[in-house]
Design an enzyme around this catalytic site. Structure first.
Site, PDB file in Angstrom:
ATOM      1  N   GLU A   1     -40.100  -7.766  -7.826  1.00 44.02           N
ATOM      2  CA  GLU A   1     -41.236  -8.064  -7.250  1.00 44.02           C
ATOM      3  C   GLU A   1     -40.990  -9.060  -6.248  1.00 44.02           C
ATOM      4  O   GLU A   1     -40.228 -10.150  -6.295  1.00 44.02           O
ATOM      5  CB  GLU A   1     -42.210  -8.412  -8.254  1.00 44.02           C
ATOM      6  CG  GLU A   1     -42.806  -7.541  -9.501  1.00 44.02           C
ATOM      7  CD  GLU A   1     -43.797  -8.077 -10.201  1.00 44.02           C
ATOM      8  OE1 GLU A   1     -44.033  -9.465 -10.272  1.00 44.02           O
ATOM      9  OE2 GLU A   1     -43.873  -7.477 -11.550  1.00 44.02           O
TER      10      GLU A   1
ATOM     11  N   GLU B   1     -40.859  -9.798 -17.665  1.00 39.48           N
ATOM     12  CA  GLU B   1     -40.881 -11.449 -17.925  1.00 39.48           C
ATOM     13  C   GLU B   1     -40.964 -11.594 -19.394  1.00 39.48           C
ATOM     14  O   GLU B   1     -41.718 -12.595 -19.799  1.00 39.48           O
ATOM     15  CB  GLU B   1     -41.854 -11.879 -17.143  1.00 39.48           C
ATOM     16  CG  GLU B   1     -41.724 -11.485 -15.611  1.00 39.48           C
ATOM     17  CD  GLU B   1     -42.678 -12.534 -14.867  1.00 39.48           C
ATOM     18  OE1 GLU B   1     -43.543 -13.078 -15.118  1.00 39.48           O
ATOM     19  OE2 GLU B   1     -42.378 -12.395 -13.517  1.00 39.48           O
TER      20      GLU B   1
END
Length: 540
Positions: free
Chosen positions: A296, A149
């Site tokens: 995820e 991220e």
């Protein structure tokens, strides 16, 4: 980042999921004749991942006290028949332990190493030599996740992201491993703006100068777009707008459906909509041959007062239905021919994580490898060892204080109506005479009486499920299958007659000694919904 505490990772940081203007589009009913979806360039999409069966893997975080040793961890993974994992680093001991197993692993470059690797081809080559070449092919390294991220959590490092990826790829080419080890980087869902309806989604335009060349690299190398996608956070930010059942893959009434007004595609769950939002966002940049890999996804089993939907039942429901959705090769409305692989967040509860409470409670298992809850799945092949016997037990958790155990024991033998006759003085399970031993017997009696139903082995957090038979000596626990006339009488008296025995449950237990439970048959029915009440809700 492993658990998204910023950007998409926490409710306060998730980019606005629905605006008032986009909510109005949901006044579309199923009676409309569905038009054909747009034509997409899918040949490469199909070739990239469809030669193999779609899989569900798990993320393995290590912020766990008393974490299993690498060798025990690998034994546990093999016991559970988990064949795909993602690490958040390139731990040499774990990579060594994975040698000569069938477990495929994605390793990671931590964010704090991006500067060095992105600035130096030599450093990148050294990293690949040390963390890939040194182990492959004995250890089946299949991918490298570069950072986590980065674009939303460490934007200052964003300019280094693609150079780091390209340098690592060049090192793989030099080692002739570039066709075996794919390179990508996981993104937060918040890099995509206005994701509902999916056809109107687009990447944050301030990131285009980084995202576009990255997507072109992924297309050229046949690598996936990694996305961390959490319907849990979408639901939490949009309570009253997004139904809980839709976030959990649960069916709604046929009269309700969610329809994309531009394509008339019907969405039965939030995750599919998020995946298709990524596909539409890529199409807006003229990239149509990169698959989405969900790096995820998960649901927390426990939270504080601000997260009332972080419960064992919801976590069980989400992950169970997610597994079935993937392994049924369901695809998405836009790309029914492409099923995204998914890595569940996560294997263990990371009890060393910082608050809020939910941060430490995303695992399928506790750090000691006992199950947090029983998944209810069927038809999942060999994943999570679903081909073994139906044999699970509820016992007192290690490390609990005597006062809490005594209170739970009193409830089980009192209002809970557990059969506690065997822990009375002179009976077979009286010894050892301590509260933990007696509580374990009472807990298991109650658990078996309830048909091993989800949530029946909690007792205010002092109990846990195990697949290891806790019987000892002449003390035979209610759930035991050991041959004993007395035991059979006890089992018959404690099993529910409600028909639950006809169902099969998955249980997860100790890697050292357990036998794994069977699977509960859950027949997931896909139905549509329509958010007709949206005009009365003010979007976040």
């Amino acid at each position: 980042m492993r658990k998204q505490q910023s950007s998409s990772s926490s409710p306060m940081a998730v980019t606005k999921f629905l605006s008032l203007s986009t909510l109005l589009f949901f006044f579309v009913f199923a009676s409309k004749a569905a038009s054909s979806p747009p034509t997409f360039k899918t040949t490469k999409l199909q070739n990239q991942d469809q030669e193999k069966e779609p899989f569900v893997g798990v993320n393995v975080g290590t912020d766990v006290s008393n974490l299993l040793s690498p060798s025990d961890l690998v034994s546990f993974l093999q016991l559970q028949q988990i064949n795909h994992i993602r690490l958040y680093d390139a731990d040499p001991d774990i990579l060594k332990a994975l040698s000569k197993t069938k477990i495929r692993v994605v390793i990671s470059v931590p964010n704090n190493q991006l500067l060095a690797i992105g600035s130096s081809n030599t450093t990148a080559a050294s990293w690949v030599g040390r963390n890939v070449v040194a182990y492959y092919p004995q250890t089946l390294i299949t991918g490298i996740a570069v950072g986590d991220e980065v674009l939303t959590t460490v934007p200052s490092s964003a300019p280094l992201l693609l150079p780091a990826i390209q340098s690592l790829y060049s090192a793989l080419v030099a080692a002739n491993l570039h066709t075996h080890v794919k390179i990508s980087t996981p993104h937060a869902a918040s890099i995509i703006l206005d994701p509902f309806p999916p056809s109107q989604a687009f990447f944050n335009q301030s990131l285009t100068q980084i995202v576009l060349p990255l997507l072109q690299f992924l297309s050229k190398t046949g690598s996936p777009l990694m996305m961390n996608l959490y319907p849990y956070y979408v639901f939490m930010q949009n309570k009253g707008v997004v139904p809980l059942d839709n976030a959990l893959f649960k069916p709604l009434t046929p009269s309700k459906e969610m329809v994309d007004p531009n394509t008339l595609l019907h969405y039965t769950n939030v995750l599919d909509a998020m995946i298709d939002a990524a596909y539409f966002s890529m199409k807006n940049l003229n990239v149509t041959d990169v698959t989405v890999l969900v790096s995820e996804s998960g649901w927390p089993s426990k939270g504080d007062s601000k997260e009332p939907y972080a419960t064992i039942d919801n976590a069980d429901t989400y992950n169970s239905n997610l597994i079935k959705h993937v392994l049924d090769r369901s695809g998405t409305p836009l790309h029914p021919e492409i099923t995204s692989n998914v890595y569940i967040y996560e294997l263990f509860n990371e009890d060393l994580r910082s608050p809020p409470v939910s941060e430490a409670n995303w695992g399928l298992f506790y750090g000691n490898s006992s199950a947090v809850y029983l998944l209810h799945v069927s038809g999942s092949g060999s994943f999570l060892a679903n081909d073994t016997t139906n044999q699970t037990y509820c016992i007192a958790m290690d490390g609990m204080d005597g006062k809490s155990l005594q209170a739970a024991l009193d409830w089980a033998c009192g209002p809970g109506r557990a059969n506690c006759s065997e822990i009375q003085p002179g009976e077979d399970c009286y010894s050892p005479n301590n509260v933990k031993s007696h509580a374990s017997y009472a807990f298991d009696s109650y658990y078996q009486k309830q048909g091993r139903a989800a949530g029946s082995c909690d007792f205010q957090g002092v109990a846990t499920i195990t697949t290891t038979d806790p019987s000892h000596g002449s003390c035979i626990f209610p759930g035991s299958k050991k041959v004993s006339n007395k035991t059979r009488q006890t089992v018959n008296s404690t099993h529910s007659s409600s028909g639950v025995d006809r169902l099969r449950f998955v249980a997860f237990g100790s890697s050292r000694i357990s036998a794994i439970s069977g699977m509960l048959s859950v027949f997931f029915v896909v139905i549509f919904y329509s958010l007709l009440f949206l005009p009365f809700v003010t979007p976040c």
